[in-house]
Scaffold this motif. Sequence first.
Motif, PDB file in Angstrom:
ATOM      1  N   HIS A 260      20.633 -12.916  57.409  1.00  0.00           N
ATOM      2  CA  HIS A 260      20.234 -11.939  56.408  1.00  0.00           C
ATOM      3  C   HIS A 260      19.842 -12.661  55.131  1.00  0.00           C
ATOM      4  O   HIS A 260      20.561 -13.562  54.671  1.00  0.00           O
ATOM      5  CB  HIS A 260      21.372 -10.943  56.134  1.00  0.00           C
ATOM      6  CG  HIS A 260      21.657 -10.036  57.289  1.00  0.00           C
ATOM      7  ND1 HIS A 260      21.012  -8.839  57.484  1.00  0.00           N
ATOM      8  CD2 HIS A 260      22.506 -10.179  58.337  1.00  0.00           C
ATOM      9  CE1 HIS A 260      21.461  -8.269  58.597  1.00  0.00           C
ATOM     10  NE2 HIS A 260      22.369  -9.060  59.128  1.00  0.00           N
ATOM     11  N   ARG A 261      18.721 -12.289  54.587  1.00  0.00           N
ATOM     12  CA  ARG A 261      18.219 -12.939  53.393  1.00  0.00           C
ATOM     13  C   ARG A 261      18.791 -12.288  52.143  1.00  0.00           C
ATOM     14  O   ARG A 261      19.093 -11.098  52.113  1.00  0.00           O
ATOM     15  CB  ARG A 261      16.688 -12.870  53.353  1.00  0.00           C
ATOM     16  CG  ARG A 261      16.018 -13.711  54.429  1.00  0.00           C
ATOM     17  CD  ARG A 261      14.511 -13.751  54.203  1.00  0.00           C
ATOM     18  NE  ARG A 261      13.870 -14.671  55.129  1.00  0.00           N
ATOM     19  CZ  ARG A 261      13.358 -14.326  56.287  1.00  0.00           C
ATOM     20  NH1 ARG A 261      13.429 -13.067  56.669  1.00  0.00           N
ATOM     21  NH2 ARG A 261      12.781 -15.213  57.063  1.00  0.00           N
ATOM     22  N   SER A 262      18.876 -13.083  51.096  1.00  0.00           N
ATOM     23  CA  SER A 262      19.342 -12.571  49.815  1.00  0.00           C
ATOM     24  C   SER A 262      18.223 -11.806  49.113  1.00  0.00           C
ATOM     25  O   SER A 262      17.035 -12.081  49.305  1.00  0.00           O
ATOM     26  CB  SER A 262      19.808 -13.735  48.933  1.00  0.00           C
ATOM     27  OG  SER A 262      20.078 -13.293  47.626  1.00  0.00           O
ATOM     28  N   LYS A 263      18.597 -10.854  48.299  1.00  0.00           N
ATOM     29  CA  LYS A 263      17.610 -10.087  47.544  1.00  0.00           C
ATOM     30  C   LYS A 263      17.041 -10.883  46.375  1.00  0.00           C
ATOM     31  O   LYS A 263      15.991 -10.542  45.837  1.00  0.00           O
ATOM     32  CB  LYS A 263      18.237  -8.792  47.024  1.00  0.00           C
ATOM     33  CG  LYS A 263      18.589  -7.800  48.116  1.00  0.00           C
ATOM     34  CD  LYS A 263      19.141  -6.515  47.517  1.00  0.00           C
ATOM     35  CE  LYS A 263      19.481  -5.512  48.612  1.00  0.00           C
ATOM     36  NZ  LYS A 263      20.030  -4.251  48.052  1.00  0.00           N
ATOM     37  N   ALA A 264      17.739 -11.926  45.975  1.00  0.00           N
ATOM     38  CA  ALA A 264      17.286 -12.734  44.835  1.00  0.00           C
ATOM     39  C   ALA A 264      16.044 -13.527  45.219  1.00  0.00           C
ATOM     40  O   ALA A 264      16.007 -14.198  46.258  1.00  0.00           O
ATOM     41  CB  ALA A 264      18.392 -13.665  44.388  1.00  0.00           C
ATOM     42  N   ILE A 265      15.012 -13.444  44.399  1.00  0.00           N
ATOM     43  CA  ILE A 265      13.764 -14.167  44.616  1.00  0.00           C
ATOM     44  C   ILE A 265      13.647 -15.359  43.676  1.00  0.00           C
ATOM     45  O   ILE A 265      13.149 -16.414  44.053  1.00  0.00           O
ATOM     46  CB  ILE A 265      12.560 -13.217  44.434  1.00  0.00           C
ATOM     47  CG1 ILE A 265      12.624 -12.075  45.445  1.00  0.00           C
ATOM     48  CG2 ILE A 265      11.247 -13.971  44.584  1.00  0.00           C
ATOM     49  CD1 ILE A 265      11.520 -11.062  45.278  1.00  0.00           C
ATOM     50  N   ILE A 266      14.143 -15.199  42.459  1.00  0.00           N
ATOM     51  CA  ILE A 266      14.047 -16.245  41.443  1.00  0.00           C
ATOM     52  C   ILE A 266      15.343 -17.055  41.436  1.00  0.00           C
ATOM     53  O   ILE A 266      16.442 -16.485  41.332  1.00  0.00           O
ATOM     54  CB  ILE A 266      13.783 -15.636  40.055  1.00  0.00           C
ATOM     55  CG1 ILE A 266      12.467 -14.842  40.072  1.00  0.00           C
ATOM     56  CG2 ILE A 266      13.733 -16.714  38.993  1.00  0.00           C
ATOM     57  CD1 ILE A 266      12.176 -14.120  38.777  1.00  0.00           C
ATOM     58  N   HIS A 267      15.207 -18.372  41.574  1.00  0.00           N
ATOM     59  CA  HIS A 267      16.349 -19.271  41.555  1.00  0.00           C
ATOM     60  C   HIS A 267      16.127 -20.322  40.475  1.00  0.00           C
ATOM     61  O   HIS A 267      15.119 -21.041  40.492  1.00  0.00           O
ATOM     62  CB  HIS A 267      16.525 -19.952  42.914  1.00  0.00           C
ATOM     63  CG  HIS A 267      16.726 -18.990  44.050  1.00  0.00           C
ATOM     64  ND1 HIS A 267      17.891 -18.274  44.235  1.00  0.00           N
ATOM     65  CD2 HIS A 267      15.898 -18.612  45.051  1.00  0.00           C
ATOM     66  CE1 HIS A 267      17.786 -17.519  45.303  1.00  0.00           C
ATOM     67  NE2 HIS A 267      16.580 -17.697  45.819  1.00  0.00           N
ATOM     68  N   LYS A 268      17.080 -20.395  39.528  1.00  0.00           N
ATOM     69  CA  LYS A 268      17.025 -21.373  38.445  1.00  0.00           C
ATOM     70  C   LYS A 268      15.726 -21.266  37.643  1.00  0.00           C
ATOM     71  O   LYS A 268      15.201 -22.248  37.125  1.00  0.00           O
ATOM     72  CB  LYS A 268      17.158 -22.796  38.992  1.00  0.00           C
ATOM     73  CG  LYS A 268      18.344 -22.989  39.928  1.00  0.00           C
ATOM     74  CD  LYS A 268      19.677 -22.788  39.231  1.00  0.00           C
ATOM     75  CE  LYS A 268      20.818 -23.076  40.197  1.00  0.00           C
ATOM     76  NZ  LYS A 268      22.148 -22.844  39.566  1.00  0.00           N
ATOM     77  N   GLY A 269      15.152 -20.060  37.586  1.00  0.00           N
ATOM     78  CA  GLY A 269      13.923 -19.856  36.834  1.00  0.00           C
ATOM     79  C   GLY A 269      12.647 -20.122  37.599  1.00  0.00           C
ATOM     80  O   GLY A 269      11.555 -20.026  37.037  1.00  0.00           O
ATOM     81  N   PHE A 270      12.748 -20.435  38.898  1.00  0.00           N
ATOM     82  CA  PHE A 270      11.573 -20.732  39.710  1.00  0.00           C
ATOM     83  C   PHE A 270      11.528 -19.783  40.901  1.00  0.00           C
ATOM     84  O   PHE A 270      12.548 -19.260  41.348  1.00  0.00           O
ATOM     85  CB  PHE A 270      11.597 -22.183  40.209  1.00  0.00           C
ATOM     86  CG  PHE A 270      11.521 -23.203  39.115  1.00  0.00           C
ATOM     87  CD1 PHE A 270      10.291 -23.650  38.651  1.00  0.00           C
ATOM     88  CD2 PHE A 270      12.676 -23.718  38.537  1.00  0.00           C
ATOM     89  CE1 PHE A 270      10.224 -24.590  37.644  1.00  0.00           C
ATOM     90  CE2 PHE A 270      12.615 -24.655  37.530  1.00  0.00           C
ATOM     91  CZ  PHE A 270      11.378 -25.092  37.075  1.00  0.00           C
ATOM     92  N   LYS A 271      10.323 -19.620  41.423  1.00  0.00           N
ATOM     93  CA  LYS A 271      10.094 -18.780  42.594  1.00  0.00           C
ATOM     94  C   LYS A 271       9.321 -19.582  43.629  1.00  0.00           C
ATOM     95  O   LYS A 271       8.431 -20.373  43.273  1.00  0.00           O
ATOM     96  CB  LYS A 271       9.297 -17.526  42.199  1.00  0.00           C
ATOM     97  CG  LYS A 271       9.111 -16.516  43.319  1.00  0.00           C
ATOM     98  CD  LYS A 271       8.150 -15.413  42.908  1.00  0.00           C
ATOM     99  CE  LYS A 271       8.682 -14.610  41.740  1.00  0.00           C
ATOM    100  NZ  LYS A 271       7.790 -13.470  41.412  1.00  0.00           N
ATOM    101  N   THR A 272       9.656 -19.398  44.885  1.00  0.00           N
ATOM    102  CA  THR A 272       8.938 -20.103  45.939  1.00  0.00           C
ATOM    103  C   THR A 272       7.445 -19.796  45.870  1.00  0.00           C
ATOM    104  O   THR A 272       7.043 -18.632  45.853  1.00  0.00           O
ATOM    105  CB  THR A 272       9.488 -19.703  47.325  1.00  0.00           C
ATOM    106  OG1 THR A 272      10.852 -20.107  47.419  1.00  0.00           O
ATOM    107  CG2 THR A 272       8.690 -20.370  48.431  1.00  0.00           C
ATOM    108  N   GLY A 273       6.634 -20.844  45.816  1.00  0.00           N
ATOM    109  CA  GLY A 273       5.193 -20.687  45.676  1.00  0.00           C
ATOM    110  C   GLY A 273       4.665 -21.111  44.329  1.00  0.00           C
ATOM    111  O   GLY A 273       3.449 -21.252  44.157  1.00  0.00           O
ATOM    112  N   ASP A 274       5.551 -21.329  43.349  1.00  0.00           N
ATOM    113  CA  ASP A 274       5.104 -21.796  42.034  1.00  0.00           C
ATOM    114  C   ASP A 274       4.541 -23.209  42.134  1.00  0.00           C
ATOM    115  O   ASP A 274       5.023 -24.037  42.904  1.00  0.00           O
ATOM    116  CB  ASP A 274       6.265 -21.787  41.043  1.00  0.00           C
ATOM    117  CG  ASP A 274       6.699 -20.383  40.655  1.00  0.00           C
ATOM    118  OD1 ASP A 274       5.964 -19.441  40.977  1.00  0.00           O
ATOM    119  OD2 ASP A 274       7.774 -20.240  40.049  1.00  0.00           O
TER     120      ASP A 274
END
Length: 424
Positions: free
Chosen positions: A353-367
């Motif tokens: 199950h994936r977490s609902k959080a998209i932003i980690h430490k101020g970054f998002k996957t794909g930046d």
Amino acid sequence: MSNQVLVLDTNRKPLTPCTPGTARSLLKAGKAAVFRRFPFSIILKKEVKDVPQPLTLKLDPGSKTTGIALLKGSQLLWVAELIHRGAAIKDAILSRRQLRRGRRNRKTRYREARFLNRTRPQCWLAPSLQHRVDTTLTWVKRLTRYTPVAEVRQELVKFDLQLMQNTEISGIEYQQGELQGYEVREYLLEKFNRQCVYCGAKDMPLEVEHIKPRSRGGSDRVSNLVLACHSCNQSKGNQDIKDFLSNKPDVLKRVISQAKAPLKDATAVNVTRWALFNALKELGLPVVTSSGGKTKFNRSRLGLPKTHFFDAACVGETLELQVCTREPLLIKTTGHGTRQMCGTDKFGFPTRHRSKAIIHKGFKTGDMIKAVVTTGKKAGNYVGRVLCRKSGSFDIATKSGRVTGISYKCCQPIQRKDGYSYAI
């Protein structure tokens, strides 16, 4: 020769693009700042009241790649190739459908079927096809915001000289007209990627060859025709293809399967071309259409290689072309991630199950980020797309490969995620 730099004034009014040297001088003098990395754009620190020279935006829509070109008169200033992800969308939808069918069969096998309850609107396109229209339209809108585009030109239809000569032509006249052999040859060139099917030779005269020779009962149907160079055609003669390729089973399997395969790419372009044309007209800019035959004629007359961006530059009336760039911006559609919260195995059973959080430490996957690592085994500078984790240990996809285990403390954002990856 690289692309010219897109320029905006302080009120974000689009101006005529400038050369990279001019942009570098403006940045060093403090008269401008970087507005966007991809496509590289600068914004001036003053207002410009002069009227910029109008540009022409040309499009060569394709099934997998769309060519984009910006011209000022006859000068080719900026080019790009937009890589679509229609196949990935189709595979994702197929996987979702299979998972849903398996789950419904296990849990609600007695429920009445509902697959005919929904109706599709008029002019509906499959998601994998609608994606091509939407992404192309997105980049047209983006370029009209950054450049003074006054006109859009689109390659819309294939040429049909028989219809031009005889407006009442129909039926068997099309099949046995004076362009019969020419149309068949163009079809085979598209289907076999303009190379010999036996040896893979390119950039040389190719001949139409029968898989099953006519002397042995073979027909002139398109499914029995391939392209071969002169030496391979003479070597095969009237042999059966199984005898000719008896020592090359892999080539035999590929040739037979490729000969039977339909032209899916051409079908996708035919389906989406009018949808794209109608969407472009709604932007309020004049849209001029042209044929594929005219594009090929212009490219051959100007002696340009066969590429997507040069095809786009040759769309429509092109008496001359001053090439100022040969390095296209490669724009690959990556999407905005998945909304699936429950990951499954190949049988459709939940495994994670994936977490609902998209932003980690101020970054998002794909930046797009720049990482400067000063110590350790991975010391160096890295630029690329980031894969974020909750722990703060990121992966970076660079030109030379993937770098793992980079701390978020070493990362600086260059451009936020917009659904595309970029390369030159």
